[in-house]
Each structure stands twice: as structure tokens, then as C-alpha cells.
Write an enzyme that holds these catalytic residues in place. Sequence first.
Site, PDB file in Angstrom:
ATOM      1  N   LEU A 122       0.855  -1.229  -0.005  1.00 24.18           N
ATOM      2  CA  LEU A 122       0.076   0.117   0.031  1.00 24.18           C
ATOM      3  C   LEU A 122       1.003   1.344  -0.164  1.00 24.18           C
ATOM      4  O   LEU A 122       1.733   1.305   0.933  1.00 24.18           O
ATOM      5  CB  LEU A 122      -1.038  -0.065   1.379  1.00 24.18           C
ATOM      6  CG  LEU A 122      -1.762   0.990   1.217  1.00 24.18           C
ATOM      7  CD1 LEU A 122      -2.917   1.144   0.126  1.00 24.18           C
ATOM      8  CD2 LEU A 122      -2.613   1.142   2.595  1.00 24.18           C
ATOM      9  N   ASP A 123       0.673   2.113  -0.871  1.00 20.21           N
ATOM     10  CA  ASP A 123       1.119   3.340  -0.999  1.00 20.21           C
ATOM     11  C   ASP A 123       2.886   3.191  -1.116  1.00 20.21           C
ATOM     12  O   ASP A 123       3.643   4.201  -0.765  1.00 20.21           O
ATOM     13  CB  ASP A 123       0.751   4.304   0.241  1.00 20.21           C
ATOM     14  CG  ASP A 123      -0.783   4.754   0.054  1.00 20.21           C
ATOM     15  OD1 ASP A 123      -1.128   4.532  -1.027  1.00 20.21           O
ATOM     16  OD2 ASP A 123      -1.264   5.208   1.050  1.00 20.21           O
ATOM     17  N   GLU A 124       3.323   2.333  -1.573  1.00 24.74           N
ATOM     18  CA  GLU A 124       4.519   2.077  -1.725  1.00 24.74           C
ATOM     19  C   GLU A 124       5.128   1.923  -3.011  1.00 24.74           C
ATOM     20  O   GLU A 124       6.371   1.909  -3.317  1.00 24.74           O
ATOM     21  CB  GLU A 124       5.267   0.879  -0.699  1.00 24.74           C
ATOM     22  CG  GLU A 124       5.194   1.240   0.709  1.00 24.74           C
ATOM     23  CD  GLU A 124       6.104   0.467   1.436  1.00 24.74           C
ATOM     24  OE1 GLU A 124       6.878  -0.311   0.933  1.00 24.74           O
ATOM     25  OE2 GLU A 124       5.711   0.610   2.930  1.00 24.74           O
TER      26      GLU A 124
END
Length: 292
Positions: A236-238
Site C-alpha cells: 500500500l502506497d509504496e
Amino acid sequence: MHHSPLSLPQDHACLTVHGPDSAGIVAAVTGMLARNGGNIVALDQYADETRGGKFFQRVVFHKAGLAVAMPGLREDIDATLRPFGLDWELRDQSVPKRMAILASKQDHCLLDLLWRRRRGELPVSIPMVISNHADTAEDVRSFGVPFFHVPSEKGPDKSRAEKKILELLRGNVDFVVLARYMQILSGDFLAEVGVPVINIHHSFLPAFIGANPYLKAKERGVKLIGATSHYVTEDLDEGPIIDQDTVRVTHADTVTELARRGADVERQVLARSVLWHAEDRVIRDGRQTIVF
């Protein structure tokens, strides 16, 4: 519905190349294009080390009768670049990429993309908008874009909704944009969809995750707010970051004002990222991006 004509360059192609760096790549590429009657109009390249690193290149060239010449060009590019062990992609720039948008209730990024497309600012077509709320249906349809409502499921298992979304997307899109889509996509979905997915989110310094980030930021006396757009991966969000920006704020800004200014910077960062992706300016390299 009136759309500004997309002024897409006719008979122009974009070739992106990346892989292990070695001597002679640039000469091989330019020589091959000259041999095929291609006139180079833009050339960007980057090697991350002087020796034995990685090589990245983006070349835009004009070739009369491009569509007919494409198969022969592909063969010649392959024969030229295979000995170097390079990956490449060739795209006719007169054909707009098909961009699907996934949205929720917040409409600032969604409407901004639709508006920029209508003004002819983004070289994309928008075959559909899919949302887990019906709130924006009328707005979206006023742009002449099909709207599909796929409600989210409660609980951790989102597979039914994801299956429906995949059915709508499959074969119809070249990339997907999450315009403040407030659902987490599963790894299975990302594997199945088979096209790049771009996300936008606020990026406060320090980060405030979860609900009401602008309230938390205000309580902490934040001086910078911003936005990050990135490719979506299972973490997530990386995913690899495409673009970021910030705006300075002060103690005098209300939570509403912070949210308004945050929405502005989100719109700008997302629009730039979509433009760059649509123009084949972004080359992914592991967890980072090269943006030409």
C-alpha cells in the site's frame, strides 16, 4: 458533447528503451532510425553509472506513413536492440491511450481530469468512470463519458466488486487512474488488471494516515502539505513515485482551507502524472521511476 480536438502528433512515434548500459546503444538506435527514414524530434537519455549501470532512453521521431511502417520498424528495432539485452516499447503517438478512472465521493481529481481531457490538455480517451458511489454519475455523464456504479462490499472480501470492475476494464483500457478512490485494491486485482494503475494521495510531512488527515495536520501545526502520485503495487502506497509537490501553510489556515489547498495540489500532481504517463515519459525501474 463537444470535446476539444486532441492535437495528437500525426506520424510520430515514441520509442522507450531500458536495460543494461553498454557502449554503442545511442549510435545503434539513431543509426537504425536514420536507416528507416525516421527524423528524431526529441531524444532523452540517462545512465545511472558511468560503467555497467542501467540505461534509459526516450526517442520521439517522425516517419511519413508511420502506421504502414510500424511492423517493419518493430522488426528492425528488435534486431538492433536484442544484442544489447535491452527492453523497448514503440508507440504511435497519434493513438491516445485509453484511461479508465476509479472514483469515490470526492470529485476534485475526477472532474479535473474530465475537464482537462475535454479542453484537449490530456492526450487520452476516457472509456469509462467507475465509482463505488453514484454521487458523481450526472457530472461524469455531462462530459459524455460512460459512468458505472459498482458499490463496495462491507468487510475484508472485496472480490465480487473487484470482479465486476475487472469485467468492465478488461480489454478496454491502457491504464487506470485512482482519482481519490477510497478502496484498497487486492494483489489479485492488480495482477489481473494487467495495465498500470496510478494513485494520488495527500502527503503531509509528517504523514497522517487514516480519517481526517487535515484535522490531524492542523492539530500538529503542520507547515507543509502536499501530494504524491505513484504506480500502485501490492504494498500500500509504496509503489514507484511519479510526481510530488508541496504548498506552504500556516497556523492561520483553517482545516477547510487546508483541505481546499490540499485538493488543489492533488489535482495538479495527478494531472501532470497522467500527462507524463500518456506521453510515455515515465520508465519504471524497480521501486523508482525515470521521468523524461
